[in-house]
Design an enzyme around this catalytic site. Structure first.
Site: not given
Length: 171
Positions: A15, A79
């Site tokens: 999201g 990441s």
């Protein structure tokens, strides 16, 4: 009000980008640095650990450049490794103007949201090194902000982020 970098980390389909698009409605001139879009130009198709590390560094340098010129940005980037996020914080080096935001969501829920079918392809072995399936995701242990998209509504998540930014006098 000071410019800031909101580093949104989380599994694919957790999201991150949806939240940033919603934040852009209320935060004027918020630049979105979307990992998928930037990958096309910065590091196409290199999903090796070294490739991911390099891609994260390039995005961090871009965010730093925007910050230097007074532009706030929200980085929507998986990441996957702790060192990626630590490097981003070090590269950007802006104290309270940098915030690591962990967009938490289970792999199962992310798979349900996956309109591109990436998780299914990864499970079939068609995509190798997919974060959360056959490549690890080091969930942040101490993020500046935790957003649980599996259990929060979008407006609750964005309000939580805006409240956080207000407390830091960034918006």
């Amino acid at each position: 009000m000071k410019p800031f970098v909101l580093w949104m980390t989380g599994l694919p389909c957790s999201g991150k980008t949806t939240i940033v698009k919603e934040l852009q409605k209320d935060i004027p001139n918020l630049a979105m640095l979307d990992g998928d879009e930037l990958r096309e130009w910065f590091s196409p198709k290199d999903f090796s650990k070294a490739g991911r590390d390099e891609h994260n560094k390039k995005v961090a340098h871009l965010a730093k450049l925007l910050l230097k010129h007074g532009v706030s940005s929200a980085v929507s980037l998986v990441s996957p490794y702790k060192e990626n996020r630590d490097n981003a914080r070090e590269i950007i080096n802006s104290g309270d103007q940098f915030a690591e935001c962990y967009v938490k969501c289970s792999v199962e829920k992310c798979e349900q949201r996956d309109v591109k079918g990436m998780y299914a392809k990864a499970r079939k072995g068609e995509i190798k090194g997919f974060t959360g399936i056959d490549d690890p995701y080091d969930a942040p242990q101490n993020p500046d902000l935790l957003i649980d998209t599996e259990h929060e509504q979008l407006t609750d998540s964005t309000n939580k982020i805006k409240d956080f930014l207000k407390k830091r006098n960034l918006i």
